[in-house]
Structure formats: C-alpha cells, structure tokens
Design an enzyme around this catalytic site. Structure first.
Site, PDB file in Angstrom:
ATOM      1  N   CYS A  61       0.853  -1.202   0.000  1.00  0.00           N
ATOM      2  CA  CYS A  61       0.000   0.000   0.000  1.00  0.00           C
ATOM      3  C   CYS A  61       0.882   1.244   0.000  1.00  0.00           C
ATOM      4  CB  CYS A  61      -0.931  -0.018   1.199  1.00  0.00           C
ATOM      5  SG  CYS A  61      -2.132  -1.365   1.165  1.00  0.00           S
ATOM      6  N   ARG A  92      -0.625   3.865  -2.676  1.00  0.00           N
ATOM      7  CA  ARG A  92      -1.614   3.617  -3.731  1.00  0.00           C
ATOM      8  C   ARG A  92      -3.029   3.595  -3.171  1.00  0.00           C
ATOM      9  NH1 ARG A  92      -3.792  -1.298  -3.219  1.00  0.00           N
ATOM     10  NH2 ARG A  92      -2.635  -2.865  -2.046  1.00  0.00           N
ATOM     11  N   SER A  93      -3.182   3.193  -1.894  1.00  0.00           N
ATOM     12  CA  SER A  93      -4.500   2.979  -1.307  1.00  0.00           C
ATOM     13  C   SER A  93      -4.402   3.107   0.199  1.00  0.00           C
ATOM     14  CB  SER A  93      -4.997   1.581  -1.688  1.00  0.00           C
ATOM     15  OG  SER A  93      -6.186   1.242  -1.017  1.00  0.00           O
ATOM     16  N   GLN A  94      -5.437   3.700   0.814  1.00  0.00           N
ATOM     17  CA  GLN A  94      -5.420   3.779   2.271  1.00  0.00           C
ATOM     18  C   GLN A  94      -6.822   3.752   2.868  1.00  0.00           C
ATOM     19  OE1 GLN A  94      -4.284   7.327   4.842  1.00  0.00           O
ATOM     20  NE2 GLN A  94      -2.558   5.947   5.179  1.00  0.00           N
ATOM     21  N   ASP A  95      -6.987   2.848   3.835  1.00  0.00           N
ATOM     22  CA  ASP A  95      -8.171   2.788   4.693  1.00  0.00           C
ATOM     23  C   ASP A  95      -7.977   3.899   5.731  1.00  0.00           C
ATOM     24  OD1 ASP A  95      -9.942   2.246   6.775  1.00  0.00           O
ATOM     25  OD2 ASP A  95      -9.631   0.083   6.725  1.00  0.00           O
ATOM     26  N   ASN A  99       0.217   5.351   9.527  1.00  0.00           N
ATOM     27  CA  ASN A  99       1.260   5.522   8.521  1.00  0.00           C
ATOM     28  C   ASN A  99       1.979   6.856   8.664  1.00  0.00           C
ATOM     29  OD1 ASN A  99      -0.790   3.830   6.105  1.00  0.00           O
ATOM     30  ND2 ASN A  99       0.990   2.992   7.150  1.00  0.00           N
ATOM     31  N   ILE A 153     -12.959   5.715   2.824  1.00  0.00           N
ATOM     32  CA  ILE A 153     -13.638   5.381   4.073  1.00  0.00           C
ATOM     33  C   ILE A 153     -14.627   4.270   3.750  1.00  0.00           C
ATOM     34  CG2 ILE A 153     -15.163   6.201   5.906  1.00  0.00           C
ATOM     35  CD1 ILE A 153     -13.990   9.018   5.438  1.00  0.00           C
TER      36      ILE A 153
END
Length: 282
Positions: A157, A183-186, A194, A225
């Site tokens: 990620c 590239r992507s994050q919750d 992070n 989200i």
C-alpha cells in the site's frame, strides 16, 4: 488543536462530502461476513506535515507510537516479511502457516542491488546517499516490484519514499524532507498510523545523518472510508482536539540499525478514547 487533527478532519469531511461511492460496483474487499466492502473515496489526496513544528500524532484518538514504530522497523530495519518478527498482530490475516507474507514489504527492502559503489539494499542506499550525496535527486525506495507481485500475500500500500535535502537560510545543518507515496489507504484504520511511522522514520534518518527534519508529504492515490466505518469517522471528527504531543527520540542513537521501539515516546499525549472493534475489510 493539533495540526494532524486539522488535516485529518478536513480530509475526512472532503471524502464524505465530495467523494465517489463504489457501492454496487465490482470491488475486491469483503467483510468477514462475506458482504462486499464498499467505500467512499477521493483520488489524489496530498497532505503536508512540517515535522520541525510538531509531531503529527492524532489526538482525536490515540495512535500507538511504539507499535507503529515496531512495524516500520520490521520493514525498514529488520527487513522481515515474517509476522513472528513483529509484536503486533496487524499482519496475521495475510500470513501463511509459517508466518510469511511472501515477497512483500521487508523482503523487498532486504534485496541487494548492484550500484557503482557496490552491492546495497534500498535502505542502505538511502543512508549512503544522505551521508555522501545529500543533494542527489535520486534518493528513493520502491517496493512495488511487478515481477514479485504474484508472490506477495498483499500488494504494498505504502510503496515508495522519495527523499530530498534542502537547507534553511542562515543555518548549517541540512534539512531532510520526504514524499510517501501510497496507492491505497483505509483512512480510519491506517491514516495516522502511517503518518506517525514515516514521520518517525524521517526523524531516525535525520538524526543518524546529522540533519534536521523538514516536511513529510503524504500522497494517497485512493483515500477511502469504508461503508461500515462512516458513522465511526463521523463521531471521531466531531470530538474535541488537543495540542500535539512532544516527540522524544533517544539522542544517543547514531546508527539506524540500533533503534528499538523503546527509543521513542510521546510526552504530554492527551487524546480522546480509542475506537474499539473496528471492522476490517479483507
């Protein structure tokens, strides 16, 4: 209000008010009960943190500094891809029966490459350049290695760091800045985790290279989200915020490979209550 709280609240409001919903679309993640995990997402979120002013730990709820640093050291220092080398259990869902997550994260950091100066892995190359070629525009890491993706239990990620050194007028010490590409994050579960990790990593690199910390720029291609997180995020960003904590890192450590999680702490860290039992999409 801490600056990290301001950034987080603004980002979440923007996602919720202006984001794109994936409901009904073809998505990969699912909830543990088998239902598809849809998101509200924004493309190309960019957040900037001046680490010389304050440490960007969220105060709306507590971020576990030692666990976050343990994971970033697991990747960057121990260069491990085995969860048995990690104290937390955040990677358990992606590990095989031997504890391996495949050729991902720390594995890629430990691969040695041929440079004109000799064989080095990516971490040692960064440290070498920061000490010997600080104004280089080529100080970067990348763990999104396409030839190995099929052997990774989870695609990276946060996959790339680019370091850039500047100097403030009238000061002798150089300033270390960095861009973290993700590239992507919750957003609920991972955003501040992070940010804290890579802020601490910059402090480590700056100290062992005799520099000051500057800006951390966090670039998130898909900041999202999850549908079941929306009410949790709405409650979180409505909370009272507190001043940023004071970051302490052991000043005696001069070798990156000597750092341990016990060399860090957040003093005067006042926060709201933790959110428990957050559902995690797989």
């Amino acid at each position: 209000m801490s600056y990290a709280d301001q950034v987080f609240i603004s980002m979440c409001k923007d996602i919720l008010e202006n984001g794109c919903s994936t409901e009904g679309e073809k998505v990969r993640p699912k909830w543990p009960d088998g239902a598809f995990a849809y998101t509200i997402k924004k493309f190309g979120v960019v957040n900037r943190y001046d680490l010389s002013k304050e440490f960007p730990a969220l105060t709306l709820r507590r971020t576990a500094i030692k666990s976050a640093i343990d994971e970033v050291l697991w990747i960057w220092q121990r260069k491990s891809n085995n969860i048995h080398d990690l104290k937390s259990h955040i990677w358990d869902e992606w590990a095989d029966e031997d504890g391996s997550i495949g050729k991902a994260y720390g594995y890629q950091m430990g691969v040695k490459h041929q440079y004109k100066e000799g064989m080095m892995d990516q971490v040692d190359r960064v440290l070498y350049d920061l000490k010997n070629n600080p104004y280089s525009r080529r100080i970067m890491t990348n763990i999104y290695v396409h030839q190995d993706l099929h052997e990774m239990n989870l695609y990276p990620c946060a996959y790339s760091m680019t370091f850039n050194v500047t100097k403030r007028s009238g000061e002798e010490k150089l300033v270390l800045n960095a861009i973290l590409n993700q590239r992507s994050q919750d957003v609920l579960t991972a955003n501040n985790w992070n940010v804290v990790q890579y802020a601490a990593l910059m402090h480590m690199f700056a100290q062992v290279c005799d520099m000051q910390v500057g800006e951390l720029v966090h670039v998130i291609a898909d900041a999202h989200i999850y549908d079941r997180h929306v009410p949790l995020v709405q409650e979180l960003i409505s909370r009272e915020s507190y001043p940023a904590p004071v970051f302490w890192m052991n000043p005696e450590i001069k070798d990156f490979y000597d750092f341990t999680p016990d060399d860090f702490r957040l003093d005067d860290y006042v926060t709201g209550p933790q959110i428990k039992n957050i559902p995690v999409a797989i």
